[in-house]
Design a protein around this motif. Structure first.
Motif, PDB file in Angstrom:
ATOM      1  N   ARG A  59      47.721  37.398  49.058  1.00 53.36           N
ATOM      2  CA  ARG A  59      48.522  36.171  48.882  1.00 53.36           C
ATOM      3  C   ARG A  59      47.763  35.109  49.686  1.00 53.36           C
ATOM      4  NH1 ARG A  59      54.020  36.328  51.953  1.00 53.36           N
ATOM      5  NH2 ARG A  59      52.616  35.584  53.540  1.00 53.36           N
ATOM      6  N   PRO A  60      46.642  34.603  49.100  1.00 51.30           N
ATOM      7  CA  PRO A  60      45.719  33.784  49.901  1.00 51.30           C
ATOM      8  C   PRO A  60      46.380  32.569  50.541  1.00 51.30           C
ATOM      9  CG  PRO A  60      44.889  34.100  47.645  1.00 51.30           C
ATOM     10  CD  PRO A  60      46.248  34.719  47.702  1.00 51.30           C
ATOM     11  N   LYS A  61      45.976  32.332  51.786  1.00 55.07           N
ATOM     12  CA  LYS A  61      46.493  31.157  52.505  1.00 55.07           C
ATOM     13  C   LYS A  61      45.767  29.911  52.042  1.00 55.07           C
ATOM     14  CE  LYS A  61      48.303  33.109  56.717  1.00 55.07           C
ATOM     15  NZ  LYS A  61      47.966  33.592  58.043  1.00 55.07           N
TER      16      LYS A  61
ATOM     17  N   GLN B 258      29.114  37.655  46.177  1.00 51.83           N
ATOM     18  CA  GLN B 258      28.960  38.896  45.408  1.00 51.83           C
ATOM     19  C   GLN B 258      29.270  40.009  46.401  1.00 51.83           C
ATOM     20  OE1 GLN B 258      24.879  37.483  44.659  1.00 51.83           O
ATOM     21  NE2 GLN B 258      25.061  38.487  42.671  1.00 51.83           N
ATOM     22  N   ASP B 259      30.178  40.897  46.048  1.00 51.95           N
ATOM     23  CA  ASP B 259      30.561  41.926  47.016  1.00 51.95           C
ATOM     24  C   ASP B 259      29.394  42.852  47.381  1.00 51.95           C
ATOM     25  OD1 ASP B 259      33.147  40.854  45.847  1.00 51.95           O
ATOM     26  OD2 ASP B 259      33.896  42.118  47.472  1.00 51.95           O
ATOM     27  N   GLY B 260      28.406  42.918  46.478  1.00 51.62           N
ATOM     28  CA  GLY B 260      27.218  43.743  46.763  1.00 51.62           C
ATOM     29  C   GLY B 260      26.437  43.248  47.981  1.00 51.62           C
TER      30      GLY B 260
ATOM     31  N   LEU C  98      33.242  49.359  40.247  1.00 50.53           N
ATOM     32  CA  LEU C  98      34.093  48.611  39.320  1.00 50.53           C
ATOM     33  C   LEU C  98      35.317  48.139  40.105  1.00 50.53           C
ATOM     34  CD1 LEU C  98      34.461  47.745  36.311  1.00 50.53           C
ATOM     35  CD2 LEU C  98      35.945  49.727  36.050  1.00 50.53           C
ATOM     36  N   ASN C  99      35.550  46.838  40.099  1.00 52.72           N
ATOM     37  CA  ASN C  99      36.736  46.287  40.758  1.00 52.72           C
ATOM     38  C   ASN C  99      37.788  45.981  39.706  1.00 52.72           C
ATOM     39  OD1 ASN C  99      38.537  45.010  42.512  1.00 52.72           O
ATOM     40  ND2 ASN C  99      37.390  43.090  42.604  1.00 52.72           N
ATOM     41  N   MET C 100      39.029  46.344  40.007  1.00 56.72           N
ATOM     42  CA  MET C 100      40.154  45.962  39.134  1.00 56.72           C
ATOM     43  C   MET C 100      41.027  44.997  39.931  1.00 56.72           C
ATOM     44  SD  MET C 100      43.064  48.306  37.294  1.00 56.72           S
ATOM     45  CE  MET C 100      43.711  49.026  38.790  1.00 56.72           C
TER      46      MET C 100
ATOM     47  N   GLY D  14      43.838  31.079  41.054  1.00 55.03           N
ATOM     48  CA  GLY D  14      43.392  32.329  40.433  1.00 55.03           C
ATOM     49  C   GLY D  14      42.039  32.691  41.015  1.00 55.03           C
ATOM     50  N   MET D  15      41.068  32.826  40.135  1.00 50.70           N
ATOM     51  CA  MET D  15      39.712  33.160  40.592  1.00 50.70           C
ATOM     52  C   MET D  15      38.721  32.243  39.886  1.00 50.70           C
ATOM     53  SD  MET D  15      39.503  36.047  42.527  1.00 50.70           S
ATOM     54  CE  MET D  15      38.489  37.420  42.028  1.00 50.70           C
ATOM     55  N   ASP D  16      37.760  31.702  40.632  1.00 53.04           N
ATOM     56  CA  ASP D  16      36.618  31.010  40.044  1.00 53.04           C
ATOM     57  C   ASP D  16      35.555  32.063  39.786  1.00 53.04           C
ATOM     58  OD1 ASP D  16      37.524  28.358  40.064  1.00 53.04           O
ATOM     59  OD2 ASP D  16      36.919  28.061  42.154  1.00 53.04           O
TER      60      ASP D  16
ATOM     61  N   ARG E 286      34.869  33.494  43.655  1.00 50.98           N
ATOM     62  CA  ARG E 286      35.599  33.122  44.880  1.00 50.98           C
ATOM     63  C   ARG E 286      37.067  32.937  44.498  1.00 50.98           C
ATOM     64  NH1 ARG E 286      34.091  26.580  45.530  1.00 50.98           N
ATOM     65  NH2 ARG E 286      34.775  26.107  43.425  1.00 50.98           N
ATOM     66  N   THR E 287      37.939  32.920  45.481  1.00 50.94           N
ATOM     67  CA  THR E 287      39.321  32.531  45.223  1.00 50.94           C
ATOM     68  C   THR E 287      39.250  31.114  44.678  1.00 50.94           C
ATOM     69  OG1 THR E 287      40.011  33.840  47.113  1.00 50.94           O
ATOM     70  CG2 THR E 287      41.595  32.211  46.292  1.00 50.94           C
ATOM     71  N   GLN E 288      40.012  30.830  43.609  1.00 49.68           N
ATOM     72  CA  GLN E 288      39.898  29.516  42.962  1.00 49.68           C
ATOM     73  C   GLN E 288      40.096  28.391  43.975  1.00 49.68           C
ATOM     74  OE1 GLN E 288      42.750  28.834  39.840  1.00 49.68           O
ATOM     75  NE2 GLN E 288      41.907  26.826  39.335  1.00 49.68           N
TER      76      GLN E 288
ATOM     77  N   PRO F 210      52.321  30.068  45.730  1.00 51.35           N
ATOM     78  CA  PRO F 210      51.455  31.147  46.219  1.00 51.35           C
ATOM     79  C   PRO F 210      50.929  31.990  45.058  1.00 51.35           C
ATOM     80  CG  PRO F 210      53.751  31.690  46.637  1.00 51.35           C
ATOM     81  CD  PRO F 210      53.744  30.319  46.031  1.00 51.35           C
ATOM     82  N   ARG F 211      49.866  32.645  45.283  1.00 50.28           N
ATOM     83  CA  ARG F 211      49.348  33.592  44.274  1.00 50.28           C
ATOM     84  C   ARG F 211      49.337  35.003  44.869  1.00 50.28           C
ATOM     85  NH1 ARG F 211      44.601  36.221  44.895  1.00 50.28           N
ATOM     86  NH2 ARG F 211      43.105  34.682  44.171  1.00 50.28           N
ATOM     87  N   TYR F 212      49.740  35.976  44.035  1.00 48.55           N
ATOM     88  CA  TYR F 212      49.786  37.377  44.451  1.00 48.55           C
ATOM     89  C   TYR F 212      48.829  38.185  43.578  1.00 48.55           C
ATOM     90  CZ  TYR F 212      54.145  36.140  46.838  1.00 48.55           C
ATOM     91  OH  TYR F 212      55.076  35.568  47.665  1.00 48.55           O
TER      92      TYR F 212
ATOM     93  N   ILE G 261      46.466  42.216  43.397  1.00 51.73           N
ATOM     94  CA  ILE G 261      46.050  43.503  43.978  1.00 51.73           C
ATOM     95  C   ILE G 261      44.594  43.723  43.588  1.00 51.73           C
ATOM     96  CG2 ILE G 261      46.532  45.985  44.152  1.00 51.73           C
ATOM     97  CD1 ILE G 261      49.216  45.365  42.682  1.00 51.73           C
ATOM     98  N   GLU G 262      43.753  43.889  44.587  1.00 46.36           N
ATOM     99  CA  GLU G 262      42.325  44.128  44.331  1.00 46.36           C
ATOM    100  C   GLU G 262      42.026  45.593  44.657  1.00 46.36           C
ATOM    101  OE1 GLU G 262      40.117  41.887  47.199  1.00 46.36           O
ATOM    102  OE2 GLU G 262      38.347  43.129  46.973  1.00 46.36           O
ATOM    103  N   THR G 263      41.461  46.303  43.704  1.00 46.30           N
ATOM    104  CA  THR G 263      41.138  47.721  43.944  1.00 46.30           C
ATOM    105  C   THR G 263      39.694  47.987  43.534  1.00 46.30           C
ATOM    106  OG1 THR G 263      43.416  48.248  43.293  1.00 46.30           O
ATOM    107  CG2 THR G 263      41.904  50.117  43.546  1.00 46.30           C
ATOM    108  N   TRP G 264      38.850  48.232  44.510  1.00 50.39           N
ATOM    109  CA  TRP G 264      37.460  48.570  44.191  1.00 50.39           C
ATOM    110  C   TRP G 264      37.342  50.075  44.011  1.00 50.39           C
ATOM    111  CZ3 TRP G 264      33.037  45.680  43.359  1.00 50.39           C
ATOM    112  CH2 TRP G 264      33.198  44.292  43.507  1.00 50.39           C
ATOM    113  N   PHE G 265      36.769  50.467  42.877  1.00 50.33           N
ATOM    114  CA  PHE G 265      36.472  51.875  42.618  1.00 50.33           C
ATOM    115  C   PHE G 265      34.960  52.053  42.708  1.00 50.33           C
ATOM    116  CE2 PHE G 265      40.193  50.801  39.989  1.00 50.33           C
ATOM    117  CZ  PHE G 265      41.111  51.722  40.464  1.00 50.33           C
TER     118      PHE G 265
END
Ligand code: AKG
Length: 338
Positions: free
Chosen positions: A205-207, A217-219, A229-231, A246-248, A305-307, A315-317, A319-323
């Motif tokens: 819930r980004p501030k 890049q998460d790498g 793979l991120n979901m 949202g996301m840019d 990045r976060t938009q 607020p935006r909610y 769930i980020e899950t990296w596999f």
């Protein structure tokens, strides 16, 4: 806020996902999550072939959006393989039930409040605290430098919390993922069984205000050679001009880490906004609109990045899950078995 107030807020949501979580066996959940971490202690990654090393099928997407997208009812694994190969990302619309996801926003609120409201010394944890704040005992010893306190402070300051702070939320989410076929989907894509990551499995819930120079890049901090793979699941309406960030995204298939720490970038793993404003990137950058339950998939090379913006009023909610591949994983992200 006291744990009592937290409890009052939570119980006003009877029959919701909050209610279901309160009925869980916190001790059993904790023992399961502890075991998932223990399964990876001392395990070394094997640098096997990654999903992106394998030639992907070519699928035609009918939408004209910059990011390929498909509705969950007609989704096939080739959509994911093809979009990842061409654009480095895919949106699956309606992958999760929108009511359940909207409901999950309360879970995110409560999990964030619980980490800010530790019970006083000597005071027993309330039922609610037991569910929303029951991290695995070994987590502190497994997080690499600069350590768990740094990670927790970073999350608190930016508006996020690691899922594993609540073993019950973690186990609930794994059950939810399995019920809609995510385990098979991820294994099919990665070409090996998946694992998860304690550090990169996050409720968000980004501030505000959002950091303009937070492109990354998460790498850049996970390493390039991993199978990932991120979901990213939107839990409320966000993105575009919706009033919630949202996301840019730069929806381009990149195969290396570009310019980490460049220009005015805030971290050695982030990229400044200035560095992104080249003709090659500028026209491609996009901020898709998401509804609760839509999922964005991408890997450790996608620039995002976060938009960023000034007009956010809600607020935006998410769930980020990296596999990661159960064999080819980044050991610095504290893997968990699944
Ligand atoms: O949710 C966000 O705003 C950021 C998520 C992110 O950076 C990620 O999933 O890697």
């Amino acid at each position: 806020m006291s744990t009592g107030e937290l409890s009052a807020k939570a119980t006003s949501h009877q029959n919701s996902v909050v209610d279901k979580l309160l009925q869980r066996d916190a001790i059993k959940d904790l023992s399961r999550t502890n075991q998932r971490l223990a399964d990876y202690v001392g395990r070394e990654p094997i640098q096997a072939l990654r999903a992106i090393d394998i030639e992907a099928p070519k699928t035609t997407f009918t939408s004209t959006h910059k990011v390929p997208e498909v509705n969950a009812e007609v989704f096939e694994i080739d959509h994911l393989k093809s979009a990842m190969a061409s654009h480095g990302c895919l949106i699956i619309r309606g992958l999760f039930n929108s009511t359940k996801m909207t409901d999950f926003c309360r879970v995110i609120d409560l999990a964030m409040e619980a980490t800010e409201t530790q019970p006083k010394q000597g005071e027993p944890a309330s039922d609610i605290a037991e569910i929303f704040l029951n991290p695995p005992s070994e987590i502190a010893s497994l997080v690499p430098r600069p350590g768990i306190d740094f990670a927790r402070a970073f999350h608190r300051e930016t508006g996020s919390v690691m899922c594993v702070e609540s073993a019950s939320i973690s186990e609930h989410l794994l059950e939810l993922y399995e019920s809609v076929g995510i385990k098979n989907l991820v294994a099919d894509y990665l070409g090996e069984a998946p694992c998860l990551s304690a550090l990169k499995w996050v409720l968000r819930r980004p501030k505000l205000p959002i950091n303009r120079d937070g492109w990354h890049q998460d790498g850049a901090f996970m390493g390039e050679g991993i199978n990932s793979l991120n979901m990213w699941i939107a839990a409320n309406h966000c993105g575009g001009e919706s009033g919630a960030p949202g996301m840019d995204l730069l929806p381009q298939r990149l195969l290396k880490i570009l310019g980490a720490g460049e220009g005015e970038a805030v971290f050695d793993w982030s990229v400044s906004d200035h560095a992104m404003r080249t003709p090659q990137y500028d026209n491609a950058i996009t901020a898709p609109v998401f509804e609760a339950g839509d999922a964005l998939f991408f890997d450790h090379f996608l620039l995002h990045r976060t938009q960023y913006g000034h007009n956010f009023i809600r607020p935006r909610y998410a769930i980020e899950t990296w596999f990661f591949g159960a064999k080819n994983f980044p050991s610095n992200q504290v893997p968990l078995s699944w």
